[in-house]
Design a protein around this motif. Structure first.
Motif, PDB file in Angstrom:
ATOM      1  N   ASP A 133       0.853  -1.196   0.000  1.00  0.00           N
ATOM      2  CA  ASP A 133       0.000   0.000   0.000  1.00  0.00           C
ATOM      3  C   ASP A 133       0.884   1.239   0.000  1.00  0.00           C
ATOM      4  N   ILE A 409      -4.991   6.018   0.506  1.00  0.00           N
ATOM      5  CA  ILE A 409      -4.201   5.003  -0.205  1.00  0.00           C
ATOM      6  C   ILE A 409      -4.295   5.343  -1.694  1.00  0.00           C
ATOM      7  N   SER A 412      -1.911   0.623  -4.615  1.00  0.00           N
ATOM      8  CA  SER A 412      -1.738  -0.611  -3.852  1.00  0.00           C
ATOM      9  C   SER A 412      -1.315  -1.720  -4.798  1.00  0.00           C
TER      10      SER A 412
END
Length: 469
Positions: A133, A409, A412
């Motif tokens: 991530d 995020i 990822s």
């Protein structure tokens, strides 16, 4: 230099205003003077102005720029005081270079003072945050901490080429933090500098860690049989926490590849096989335990692996007591202004705090009966409870070690932990890209924005080319 630029002596000695005059001569935006406010960006500004001066004095060869950087800027003094060098009337345009420099400085300011990107290298925060991530961390939520080491290589943290320090520790600014936008709340995920990093003594250059804040200043915390209790109440947010489980199946072994690919369970270890019974060790959440029980009919049992109460882990925090990762405490987390009554039972618990706050390794505390705490402290745990190096092992986090709050995020990638540079085995986790930490996705809106931006760019370029205005 000012004389050759046509600026009078009296104007040249006025602080800040003299920089304003040079910016005006070089036709730089006047608001660039704001770069002087920040310790490291001011270096960028002066480098830019010195490079402009090299152009103004006609020193445009590669050797001139090489000598400038090799001498750490001293070469400009040689040019300045050389009688045979005159200021050029012809000004050389460097708009592209200025733009690049501007964006470098802007990104550096953003990186240092507002939002910083991080990548997750370990599984200590699974299932909340996964290895691979890429997150954005806000430095202003918990109060912006100004850099303590003003001289360092930009866009690096504490090392380059593996072991070489990327900063000069002999020059330090005093610790200062702006007021908070939001106080640290229980169960917040927090990025902080590792308190027990002995390779880097300066606070803001210690290694960055990310954990969940379980205990706040003034809390009393203990762990009983793997269950966390805060102020005598069982923790609420434990749905995503992982722990070690023993799994036993009969007649048929588990399909490990299926479990890894379709159930997103990576940490599986085969312990052995005996009399047609198969034994496994897995890192599981409560939900994953439920799913496995319902999916496989040949499971005999799934048991949580809990260390016995009186089993002593030598690496645990305060190893004078019989504590371990599953049976820990109780521990009072001190807050600023607390007066701790020291005795034989708690002296070894708070000795690290007293030594840190007084900045003395040999600080004499044995005869002290009371001590007034100078900082707030926090207790951090990883969500992957049996695979996390956290406050159970190294103690509490002082408030001056807090870096920021993870908020997003942006990318990822599912990669091989043992060989992350093997690009051919990378898999994008599309369900996590452009999501908040609590998994609210904004990928659709980002794609729409990019489409509108690209479409508008081509339309504008076409209209401008054909002069339809």
């Amino acid at each position: 230099m000012y004389k050759k630029l046509g600026i009078s002596f009296y104007k040249s000695i006025i602080p800040i205003y003299n920089i304003f005059l040079i910016l005006k001569i070089h036709k730089k935006p006047i608001w660039w003077i704001l770069f002087l406010v920040f310790p490291i960006t001011s270096i960028f500004l002066f480098c830019s102005l010195c490079i402009d001066l090299l152009y103004f004095f006609g020193k445009t060869k590669n050797k001139d720029f090489f000598l400038f950087f090799l001498s750490i800027g001293i070469y400009i003094y040689y040019i300045n005081y050389s009688n045979n060098i005159e200021l050029l009337n012809k000004k050389i345009k460097k708009e592209t270079g200025d733009n690049i420099l501007f964006y470098i400085i802007l990104s550096f300011i953003t990186h240092t003072y507002i939002i910083q990107p991080f990548a997750l290298p370990t599984s200590s925060m699974e299932e909340t945050l996964l290895v691979g991530d890429f997150i954005l961390v806000s430095k202003i939520h918990y109060g912006l901490r100004l850099p303590i080491t003003p001289i360092s290589i930009p866009f690096t943290h504490n090392t380059i080429f593996g072991k070489c320090k990327s900063y000069i520790s002999s020059i330090q600014w005093p610790y200062f933090r702006f007021p908070t936008i939001q106080s640290i709340r229980r169960n917040d995920i927090v990025v902080f500098n590792f308190p027990k990093d002995f390779n880097h003594k300066v606070i803001d250059k210690k290694d960055n860690y990310i954990k969940r804040c379980i205990g706040l200043p003034g809390d009393n915390i203990y762990i009983k049989n793997g269950i966390v209790f805060i102020n005598n109440k069982k923790e609420i947010n434990s749905i995503k926490t992982k722990q070690v489980y023993f799994v036993k199946t009969k007649n048929i072994p588990l399909n490990i590849e299926f479990i890894k690919d379709h159930m997103n369970i990576k940490d599986i270890e085969i312990i052995g096989e005996k009399y047609n019974e198969y034994f496994y060790q897995m890192m599981l959440t409560e939900k994953q335990v439920f799913d496995i029980k319902n999916l496989f009919d040949n499971i005999v049992f799934i048991k949580k692996y809990i260390l016995p109460k009186f089993f002593k882990e030598d690496s645990i925090f305060s190893n004078y007591l019989n504590w371990n990762r599953d049976n820990f405490g109780s521990l009072y987390i001190p807050k600023k202004g607390d007066i701790i009554e020291l005795n034989s039972k708690n002296l070894h618990i708070y000795s690290d705090i007293i030594i840190y706050e007084n900045n003395k390794k040999d600080f004499f505390i044995k005869n002290k009966k009371k001590y007034k705490i100078k900082n707030n402290y926090y207790f951090m745990l990883g969500d992957n409870r049996h695979n996390s190096y956290d406050s159970r092992y190294w103690g509490l986090v002082p408030e001056d070690h807090i870096v920021g709050k993870p908020i997003f995020i942006w990318m990822s990638i599912n990669w091989d932990i043992k060989n992350p540079l093997n690009f051919f085995h990378w898999k994008f986790r599309w369900n996590r890209i452009m999501t908040t930490i609590d998994q609210k996705s904004y990928l659709f809106f980002v794609l729409i924005f990019l489409f509108i931006y690209i479409f508008s760019y081509f339309v504008f370029s076409y209209v401008k080319k054909n002069k339809y205005y």
